[in-house]
Design a protein around this motif. Structure first.
Motif, PDB file in Angstrom:
ATOM      1  N   SER A 185       0.823  -1.207   0.000  1.00 16.87           N
ATOM      2  CA  SER A 185       0.000   0.000   0.000  1.00 16.87           C
ATOM      3  C   SER A 185       0.859   1.259   0.000  1.00 16.87           C
ATOM      4  O   SER A 185       0.502   2.266  -0.625  1.00 16.87           O
ATOM      5  CB  SER A 185      -0.930  -0.001   1.225  1.00 16.87           C
ATOM      6  N   ALA A 186       1.983   1.210   0.684  1.00 17.73           N
ATOM      7  CA  ALA A 186       2.861   2.378   0.779  1.00 17.73           C
ATOM      8  C   ALA A 186       3.427   2.780  -0.580  1.00 17.73           C
ATOM      9  O   ALA A 186       3.922   3.905  -0.727  1.00 17.73           O
ATOM     10  CB  ALA A 186       3.996   2.094   1.760  1.00 17.73           C
ATOM     11  N   GLU A 187       3.374   1.871  -1.574  1.00 20.08           N
ATOM     12  CA  GLU A 187       3.883   2.185  -2.905  1.00 20.08           C
ATOM     13  C   GLU A 187       2.887   2.993  -3.742  1.00 20.08           C
ATOM     14  O   GLU A 187       3.256   3.546  -4.778  1.00 20.08           O
ATOM     15  CB  GLU A 187       4.215   0.885  -3.661  1.00 20.08           C
ATOM     16  N   LEU A 188       1.637   3.042  -3.298  1.00 16.36           N
ATOM     17  CA  LEU A 188       0.609   3.660  -4.127  1.00 16.36           C
ATOM     18  C   LEU A 188       0.684   5.190  -4.050  1.00 16.36           C
ATOM     19  O   LEU A 188       0.743   5.770  -2.963  1.00 16.36           O
ATOM     20  CB  LEU A 188      -0.774   3.191  -3.669  1.00 16.36           C
ATOM     21  N   PRO A 189       0.631   5.855  -5.210  1.00 17.78           N
ATOM     22  CA  PRO A 189       0.697   7.319  -5.209  1.00 17.78           C
ATOM     23  C   PRO A 189      -0.595   7.990  -4.749  1.00 17.78           C
ATOM     24  O   PRO A 189      -0.577   9.180  -4.411  1.00 17.78           O
ATOM     25  CB  PRO A 189       0.995   7.667  -6.672  1.00 17.78           C
ATOM     26  N   ASN A 190      -1.697   7.261  -4.741  1.00 15.73           N
ATOM     27  CA  ASN A 190      -2.971   7.848  -4.313  1.00 15.73           C
ATOM     28  C   ASN A 190      -3.060   7.796  -2.796  1.00 15.73           C
ATOM     29  O   ASN A 190      -3.189   6.723  -2.204  1.00 15.73           O
ATOM     30  CB  ASN A 190      -4.135   7.081  -4.929  1.00 15.73           C
ATOM     31  N   PRO A 191      -3.022   8.953  -2.113  1.00 14.58           N
ATOM     32  CA  PRO A 191      -3.071   8.927  -0.649  1.00 14.58           C
ATOM     33  C   PRO A 191      -4.352   8.319  -0.099  1.00 14.58           C
ATOM     34  O   PRO A 191      -4.363   7.812   1.025  1.00 14.58           O
ATOM     35  CB  PRO A 191      -2.938  10.415  -0.276  1.00 14.58           C
ATOM     36  N   ALA A 192      -5.418   8.345  -0.886  1.00 18.00           N
ATOM     37  CA  ALA A 192      -6.687   7.778  -0.416  1.00 18.00           C
ATOM     38  C   ALA A 192      -6.649   6.261  -0.354  1.00 18.00           C
ATOM     39  O   ALA A 192      -7.537   5.639   0.249  1.00 18.00           O
ATOM     40  CB  ALA A 192      -7.825   8.224  -1.333  1.00 18.00           C
ATOM     41  N   ALA A 193      -5.618   5.646  -0.958  1.00 18.85           N
ATOM     42  CA  ALA A 193      -5.476   4.186  -0.924  1.00 18.85           C
ATOM     43  C   ALA A 193      -4.180   3.757  -0.243  1.00 18.85           C
ATOM     44  O   ALA A 193      -3.841   2.579  -0.253  1.00 18.85           O
ATOM     45  CB  ALA A 193      -5.522   3.621  -2.345  1.00 18.85           C
ATOM     46  N   ASN A 194      -3.487   4.701   0.356  1.00 20.42           N
ATOM     47  CA  ASN A 194      -2.203   4.433   0.992  1.00 20.42           C
ATOM     48  C   ASN A 194      -2.393   4.405   2.508  1.00 20.42           C
ATOM     49  O   ASN A 194      -2.559   5.442   3.147  1.00 20.42           O
ATOM     50  CB  ASN A 194      -1.198   5.520   0.596  1.00 20.42           C
ATOM     51  N   THR A 195      -2.358   3.207   3.065  1.00 24.76           N
ATOM     52  CA  THR A 195      -2.644   3.047   4.495  1.00 24.76           C
ATOM     53  C   THR A 195      -1.521   3.561   5.380  1.00 24.76           C
ATOM     54  O   THR A 195      -1.664   3.583   6.610  1.00 24.76           O
ATOM     55  CB  THR A 195      -2.923   1.569   4.824  1.00 24.76           C
ATOM     56  N   SER A 196      -0.401   3.958   4.794  1.00 22.16           N
ATOM     57  CA  SER A 196       0.694   4.526   5.574  1.00 22.16           C
ATOM     58  C   SER A 196       0.499   6.019   5.844  1.00 22.16           C
ATOM     59  O   SER A 196       1.252   6.616   6.618  1.00 22.16           O
ATOM     60  CB  SER A 196       2.029   4.314   4.849  1.00 22.16           C
ATOM     61  N   GLU A 197      -0.473   6.621   5.182  1.00 26.74           N
ATOM     62  CA  GLU A 197      -0.733   8.049   5.384  1.00 26.74           C
ATOM     63  C   GLU A 197      -1.223   8.294   6.813  1.00 26.74           C
ATOM     64  O   GLU A 197      -1.972   7.480   7.371  1.00 26.74           O
ATOM     65  CB  GLU A 197      -1.795   8.532   4.390  1.00 26.74           C
ATOM     66  N   PRO A 198      -0.800   9.413   7.414  1.00 25.56           N
ATOM     67  CA  PRO A 198      -1.172   9.656   8.823  1.00 25.56           C
ATOM     68  C   PRO A 198      -2.666   9.809   9.062  1.00 25.56           C
ATOM     69  O   PRO A 198      -3.147   9.562  10.172  1.00 25.56           O
ATOM     70  CB  PRO A 198      -0.415  10.957   9.158  1.00 25.56           C
ATOM     71  N   ASN A 199      -3.409  10.207   8.029  1.00 27.17           N
ATOM     72  CA  ASN A 199      -4.861  10.383   8.197  1.00 27.17           C
ATOM     73  C   ASN A 199      -5.650   9.210   7.627  1.00 27.17           C
ATOM     74  O   ASN A 199      -6.836   9.331   7.313  1.00 27.17           O
ATOM     75  CB  ASN A 199      -5.317  11.685   7.545  1.00 27.17           C
ATOM     76  N   ALA A 200      -5.012   8.056   7.494  1.00 22.24           N
ATOM     77  CA  ALA A 200      -5.688   6.878   6.950  1.00 22.24           C
ATOM     78  C   ALA A 200      -6.825   6.426   7.857  1.00 22.24           C
ATOM     79  O   ALA A 200      -6.766   6.571   9.083  1.00 22.24           O
ATOM     80  CB  ALA A 200      -4.689   5.740   6.763  1.00 22.24           C
ATOM     81  N   THR A 201      -7.851   5.875   7.236  1.00 23.93           N
ATOM     82  CA  THR A 201      -8.991   5.303   7.947  1.00 23.93           C
ATOM     83  C   THR A 201      -9.271   3.924   7.360  1.00 23.93           C
ATOM     84  O   THR A 201      -8.583   3.479   6.441  1.00 23.93           O
ATOM     85  CB  THR A 201     -10.248   6.184   7.785  1.00 23.93           C
ATOM     86  N   GLU A 202     -10.305   3.264   7.859  1.00 25.28           N
ATOM     87  CA  GLU A 202     -10.655   1.963   7.277  1.00 25.28           C
ATOM     88  C   GLU A 202     -11.146   2.130   5.841  1.00 25.28           C
ATOM     89  O   GLU A 202     -11.067   1.187   5.051  1.00 25.28           O
ATOM     90  CB  GLU A 202     -11.677   1.246   8.157  1.00 25.28           C
ATOM     91  N   THR A 203     -11.624   3.305   5.501  1.00 21.72           N
ATOM     92  CA  THR A 203     -11.960   3.572   4.100  1.00 21.72           C
ATOM     93  C   THR A 203     -10.708   3.521   3.235  1.00 21.72           C
ATOM     94  O   THR A 203     -10.753   3.064   2.087  1.00 21.72           O
ATOM     95  CB  THR A 203     -12.639   4.953   3.962  1.00 21.72           C
ATOM     96  N   THR A 204      -9.581   3.960   3.783  1.00 25.35           N
ATOM     97  CA  THR A 204      -8.311   3.862   3.066  1.00 25.35           C
ATOM     98  C   THR A 204      -7.955   2.400   2.805  1.00 25.35           C
ATOM     99  O   THR A 204      -7.483   2.048   1.714  1.00 25.35           O
ATOM    100  CB  THR A 204      -7.186   4.533   3.869  1.00 25.35           C
ATOM    101  N   VAL A 205      -8.181   1.563   3.799  1.00 27.97           N
ATOM    102  CA  VAL A 205      -7.922   0.133   3.620  1.00 27.97           C
ATOM    103  C   VAL A 205      -8.812  -0.423   2.510  1.00 27.97           C
ATOM    104  O   VAL A 205      -8.349  -1.178   1.648  1.00 27.97           O
ATOM    105  CB  VAL A 205      -8.155  -0.639   4.937  1.00 27.97           C
ATOM    106  N   TYR A 206     -10.085  -0.031   2.547  1.00 26.99           N
ATOM    107  CA  TYR A 206     -10.998  -0.476   1.480  1.00 26.99           C
ATOM    108  C   TYR A 206     -10.512   0.007   0.118  1.00 26.99           C
ATOM    109  O   TYR A 206     -10.486  -0.763  -0.856  1.00 26.99           O
ATOM    110  CB  TYR A 206     -12.416   0.038   1.728  1.00 26.99           C
ATOM    111  N   ASN A 207     -10.105   1.260   0.015  1.00 28.63           N
ATOM    112  CA  ASN A 207      -9.630   1.795  -1.266  1.00 28.63           C
ATOM    113  C   ASN A 207      -8.391   1.050  -1.763  1.00 28.63           C
ATOM    114  O   ASN A 207      -8.237   0.819  -2.968  1.00 28.63           O
ATOM    115  CB  ASN A 207      -9.310   3.287  -1.126  1.00 28.63           C
ATOM    116  N   PHE A 208      -7.511   0.690  -0.827  1.00 25.88           N
ATOM    117  CA  PHE A 208      -6.331  -0.096  -1.192  1.00 25.88           C
ATOM    118  C   PHE A 208      -6.742  -1.434  -1.802  1.00 25.88           C
ATOM    119  O   PHE A 208      -6.284  -1.817  -2.891  1.00 25.88           O
ATOM    120  CB  PHE A 208      -5.462  -0.299   0.051  1.00 25.88           C
ATOM    121  N   LEU A 209      -7.631  -2.142  -1.133  1.00 23.43           N
ATOM    122  CA  LEU A 209      -8.057  -3.454  -1.630  1.00 23.43           C
ATOM    123  C   LEU A 209      -8.852  -3.317  -2.931  1.00 23.43           C
ATOM    124  O   LEU A 209      -8.681  -4.101  -3.864  1.00 23.43           O
ATOM    125  CB  LEU A 209      -8.887  -4.169  -0.566  1.00 23.43           C
ATOM    126  N   ALA A 210      -9.719  -2.314  -2.993  1.00 20.60           N
ATOM    127  CA  ALA A 210     -10.537  -2.109  -4.198  1.00 20.60           C
ATOM    128  C   ALA A 210      -9.691  -1.686  -5.383  1.00 20.60           C
ATOM    129  O   ALA A 210     -10.091  -1.881  -6.537  1.00 20.60           O
ATOM    130  CB  ALA A 210     -11.624  -1.080  -3.923  1.00 20.60           C
TER     131      ALA A 210
END
Length: 527
Positions: A339-364
């Motif tokens: 996930s940390a490799e993804l340029p989209n912060p909304a799908a990058n679970t390493s971002e400080p403001n990540a939420t479970e929606t971020t996890v969903y976006n990563f998987l989706a």
């Protein structure tokens, strides 16, 4: 004087003998290999196995057997690697003309040696990588009289896995990269005996996308391996999103690719793409990846309706796969860092403001048809408190199991249900790391470069893998006995490959339940 002449004659015979050992004559060329007296291995690198897939043959099934007479070929250096993604230009060492094999044989092997053969398909998400593996440690670990190691290049990214309705209607070959691999296996059947190999004793092996490839070869043609291999191995098999070739998703990828190549307004888009310079095709593929900022691997095998007509989960559930012994497995931390490799912060679970929606976006981003309802159900199996309240660790475990870990379990269990010997492993190495691909250190690096328990582990691993190729039974000297899978649901027990703690272990009920969940939604996420 007569003695001197006799000595010259003897030297002449000796030199011709050495040359003969390092030369193999095929019907389209004579290949001169390099004999290494230190390793005891003779290598033949850059051996063409099909006609160049260029010009009118771009996006076509490989032309085999090769028709161009090559004469005498110096096979001392690797051929060109296939152009990876993202690579915006054709750089030195890469080319569209890349269908080359590398063959490693025990020095002294002759045409009637009838040695077992290991065929390696490299990983890289079907978008990167090359065939330049270090075969020496595995070959030296093989029981006498040894084995042969063969690796193949195959077309990657947009060169090997372009799809879509327009592409198919124009008679582009779907899954061309997989067809390259299949052609490589046909090459082995036709020519490996000239190198001292036995075409009836071929085992296919790969890691990541390469292991996904060995999985696909198991289910290709409805499970008919066409006599191309007798066993299959896979390290971290990739269960990727696998839509139909004419799906809206792949039509969208094609349209974006054609636009990036400057061909979308052409009256004949495919003719425009076929005529385009390879640099334009390389750049267009890179532009597609830059546009899909939540997706790790855009170009991959699809359902083509013929060679790959059934998705893996369905095929292994129904028994529609090649009935051969298998050895598959995975690493503890398969999902780490992706996930940390993804340029989209909304799908990058390493971002400080990540939420479970971020996890969903990563998987989706990896399985675009994953529903919110299924993700919510998955959260029940992966409670955040189990991962120190770390969204990154939670997403890591979800991705690692859904894509890699559960796949090996599925294949091992399915083979057991069909009554074939099945072996599964779990690589866990806190010293060298247990991320995706970490196990390859223990297989392709010399164990002498490590110390203590790591060295002992790597010696055992190399012997396990080599003996499965030679005898279809993984054995290692002074190491734990690796027993067959007996649980036809979980794929256990499996061997734990841990420094200083080599032993059989059971698959936990919790992990089996998580894997059962991912496979239960396979129709939804196209796996």
């Amino acid at each position: 004087m007569l003695a001197f002449i006799a000595l010259l004659a003897l030297c002449s015979v000796y030199l011709s003998t050495v040359a003969a050992q390092a030369a193999v004559e095929l019907d389209y060329g004579t290949f001169i290999g390099v004999e290494d007296s230190t390793t005891g291995v003779t290598s033949f690198k850059g051996v063409r196995f099909a006609e160049p897939p260029t010009g009118e043959f771009r996006w076509k099934a490989p032309v085999f057997p090769p028709t161009t007479q090559l004469g005498t070929v110096n096979a001392s250096a690797f051929g060109n690697a296939c152009i990876p993604v993202p690579q915006s230009t054709v750089v030195a060492g890469t080319s569209e003309d890349c269908l080359f094999a590398n063959v490693y044989i025990p020095s002294g092997a002759i045409s009637n040696s009838s040695l077992p053969v290991m065929v390696w398909f490299h990983g890289g998400g079907f978008q990167t990588g090359n065939s330049r593996a270090n075969a020496i440690p595995l070959m030296q670990a093989a029981p006498s009289p040894g084995m042969i190691f063969v690796s193949f290049e195959y077309r990657l990214g947009q060169f090997g896995f372009l799809a879509g309705s327009t592409f198919a209607v124009a008679n582009g070959s779907l899954n061309a990269g997989m067809l390259d691999q299949r052609t490589g296996l046909q090459w082995v059947q036709k020519y490996i005996s000239s190198f001292g190999g036995d075409p009836t004793q071929v085992t296919i092996w790969g890691e990541s996308a390469g292991a996904g490839a060995t999985m696909f070869h198991l289910i290709a043609n409805g499970g008919d391996q066409e006599g191309l291999f007798r066993a299959s191995m896979g390290d971290s098999s990739s269960l990727s999103f696998m839509p139909d070739f004419d799906s809206d998703y792949l039509d969208g990828v094609f349209d974006l690719f054609a636009s990036s190549a400057g061909c979308s307004s052409s009256s004949d888009i495919m003719a425009c793409l076929t005529a385009a310079d390879a640099n334009i095709i390389a750049s267009a593929g890179t532009q597609v990846l830059k546009n899909r900022t939540s997706t790790l691997f855009v170009f991959a095998p699809c359902i083509d309706g013929s060679f790959l007509a059934t998705r893996p989960v369905e095929a292994f559930a129904s028994g529609a796969f090649s009935q051969v012994p298998v050895l598959f497995g995975s690493n503890t931390d398969e999902g780490a860092n992706w996930s940390a490799e993804l340029p989209n912060p909304a799908a990058n679970t390493s971002e400080p403001n990540a939420t479970e929606t971020t996890v969903y976006n990563f998987l989706a981003g990896q399985w675009p048809t994953l529903s919110n309802a299924s993700f919510t159900a998955a959260l029940e199996l992966y409670p955040l408190t189990d991962y120190d309240n770390s969204l990154s660790l939670q997403g890591q475990q979800m991705y690692g199991e859904a894509r890699y870990i559960c796949t090996g379990m599925m294949i091992a269990a399915a083979a057991t249900r069909q009554g074939f010997n099945s072996f599964q492993y779990h690589y866990d190495n806190p010293d060298q790391g247990s991320d995706h691909g970490a196990d390859l250190t223990g297989l392709f690096d010399s164990a002498s470069g490590f110390s203590g328990n790591d060295s002992a582990l790597f010696v055992a691993m190399q012997q396990y893998w080599a003996s499965f190729v030679t005898a279809q039974d993984p054995n290692a000297t002074d190491a734990a006995a690796w027993t067959t899978v007996t649980n036809s649901t979980s794929g256990g027990p499996r061997i734990l490959l841990h420094p200083g703690a080599l032993a059989m272990e059971n698959v936990t009920d919790a992990q089996a339940a998580r894997c059962a969940f991912w496979h239960s939604i396979s129709a939804e996420i196209s796996t």
